[in-house]
Design a protein around this motif. Sequence first.
Motif, short mmCIF file in Angstrom:
data_model
loop_
_atom_site.label_atom_id
_atom_site.label_comp_id
_atom_site.label_asym_id
_atom_site.label_seq_id
_atom_site.Cartn_x
_atom_site.Cartn_y
_atom_site.Cartn_z
N LYS A 5 0.61 -0.60 0.57
CA LYS A 5 -0.37 -0.28 -0.37
C LYS A 5 0.61 1.15 -0.06
CE LYS A 5 -0.58 0.62 5.76
NZ LYS A 5 -1.42 0.40 6.11
N THR A 6 -0.11 1.90 -0.50
CA THR A 6 0.92 3.23 -0.58
C THR A 6 -0.11 4.51 0.39
OG1 THR A 6 1.43 3.38 -3.07
CG2 THR A 6 1.49 5.70 -2.10
N VAL A 7 0.83 5.60 1.38
CA VAL A 7 0.47 6.19 2.13
C VAL A 7 -0.02 7.88 1.36
CG1 VAL A 7 0.27 7.30 4.24
CG2 VAL A 7 0.81 4.49 4.39
N GLN A 8 -0.86 8.58 1.15
CA GLN A 8 -0.90 9.31 0.48
C GLN A 8 -1.07 10.92 2.02
OE1 GLN A 8 -3.01 9.85 -2.88
NE2 GLN A 8 -3.59 12.54 -2.74
N GLY A 61 -7.09 8.71 15.43
CA GLY A 61 -5.89 8.80 14.56
C GLY A 61 -6.72 9.77 13.58
N ARG A 62 -5.57 9.90 12.72
CA ARG A 62 -5.68 10.61 11.08
C ARG A 62 -5.86 9.49 9.76
NH1 ARG A 62 -2.57 16.06 13.02
NH2 ARG A 62 -3.24 16.41 14.56
N LYS A 63 -5.50 8.38 9.82
CA LYS A 63 -5.66 7.49 8.86
C LYS A 63 -6.77 6.82 8.49
CE LYS A 63 -1.13 5.93 9.12
NZ LYS A 63 0.36 5.12 8.95
N PHE A 64 -6.76 6.85 6.52
CA PHE A 64 -7.98 6.42 6.35
C PHE A 64 -7.94 5.78 5.65
CE2 PHE A 64 -8.82 10.03 4.51
CZ PHE A 64 -9.65 10.05 3.34
N HIS A 65 -8.66 4.75 4.67
CA HIS A 65 -8.90 4.14 3.64
C HIS A 65 -10.04 3.85 2.93
CE1 HIS A 65 -9.58 -0.07 5.31
NE2 HIS A 65 -9.15 -0.04 5.92
N THR A 150 -19.83 3.08 0.92
CA THR A 150 -18.55 2.65 1.00
C THR A 150 -17.67 2.88 -0.31
OG1 THR A 150 -18.98 2.98 3.07
CG2 THR A 150 -17.20 1.88 2.25
N HIS A 151 -16.54 3.52 -0.22
CA HIS A 151 -15.09 2.79 -1.16
C HIS A 151 -14.48 2.73 -0.44
CE1 HIS A 151 -13.35 2.95 -5.26
NE2 HIS A 151 -12.67 3.17 -4.32
N ASP A 152 -14.03 1.52 -0.90
CA ASP A 152 -11.99 1.32 -0.41
C ASP A 152 -11.07 1.42 -1.16
OD1 ASP A 152 -10.35 -0.61 1.40
OD2 ASP A 152 -11.49 -1.12 1.90
N PHE A 153 -10.12 2.34 -0.36
CA PHE A 153 -9.45 2.63 -1.20
C PHE A 153 -7.91 1.32 -0.92
CE2 PHE A 153 -11.25 6.79 -0.80
CZ PHE A 153 -11.26 7.35 -2.73
N LEU A 154 -7.94 0.52 -0.10
CA LEU A 154 -6.47 0.20 -0.25
C LEU A 154 -7.02 -1.55 -1.50
CD1 LEU A 154 -6.22 -0.80 3.68
CD2 LEU A 154 -4.54 0.05 1.47
N LYS A 155 -8.59 -1.43 -1.30
CA LYS A 155 -8.75 -2.32 -2.55
C LYS A 155 -8.68 -2.05 -3.80
CE LYS A 155 -12.19 -5.38 0.00
NZ LYS A 155 -13.50 -5.02 0.58
N SER A 156 -8.74 -0.70 -4.01
CA SER A 156 -9.11 0.07 -5.37
C SER A 156 -7.79 0.12 -6.13
CB SER A 156 -10.34 1.19 -5.35
OG SER A 156 -9.65 2.26 -4.68
N HIS A 157 -7.11 0.92 -4.86
CA HIS A 157 -5.81 1.63 -5.46
C HIS A 157 -4.87 1.60 -4.48
CE1 HIS A 157 -9.00 3.90 -7.30
NE2 HIS A 157 -7.67 4.26 -8.07
N GLN A 158 -4.49 0.12 -3.58
CA GLN A 158 -3.80 0.09 -2.57
C GLN A 158 -2.85 1.02 -2.20
OE1 GLN A 158 -3.20 -1.46 -6.45
NE2 GLN A 158 -4.85 -3.00 -5.28
#
Length: 164
Positions: A5-8, A61-65, A150-158
Amino acid sequence: MSTSKTVQQLQAEWITRENFQRYGQVIFASQDGKGFDAEDAQLNLQNGTPRFYIMRLDKRGRKFHKITRHVQCTQCLGSLEGKDWFIAVCPPHNDVNEPVLDEIAAFRIPGNCFIKLNEGTWHAGPYFEHDVVDFYNLELADTNVVDHFTHDFLKSHQLEFEMV
């Protein structure tokens, strides 16, 4: 095949009425007795029974996917006890059933106001660094059952986001 995964990072701006206008409204205190006007929350709660409640959230925290939207109603959120918090949003594109990556924005919200999300606005949050924050939430009684996309960015874009 390994996928990493990439963290943006998303730069969170302090919220203002002007910079949040694409996503909804920011409501600050007004004098008692002031008449209803455009600075008041313009609500759409006609498609069901309104639900106003206080939700307790533990340190997030401040992270989400994942990012969510509700297309049948507006939603209002605000923290209690003057605690600041964060939210990421993306404007609705109702002809596309997913958020547009380059239109995601993050905001820091002080504890002396609340936000109203427009119908269809994608949102991730509330997020915060406090141990616990109570939030008031105004939506429909069945929003999270019948109007929760809901859209999951881990699944769609890692991809995962971090608000900074």
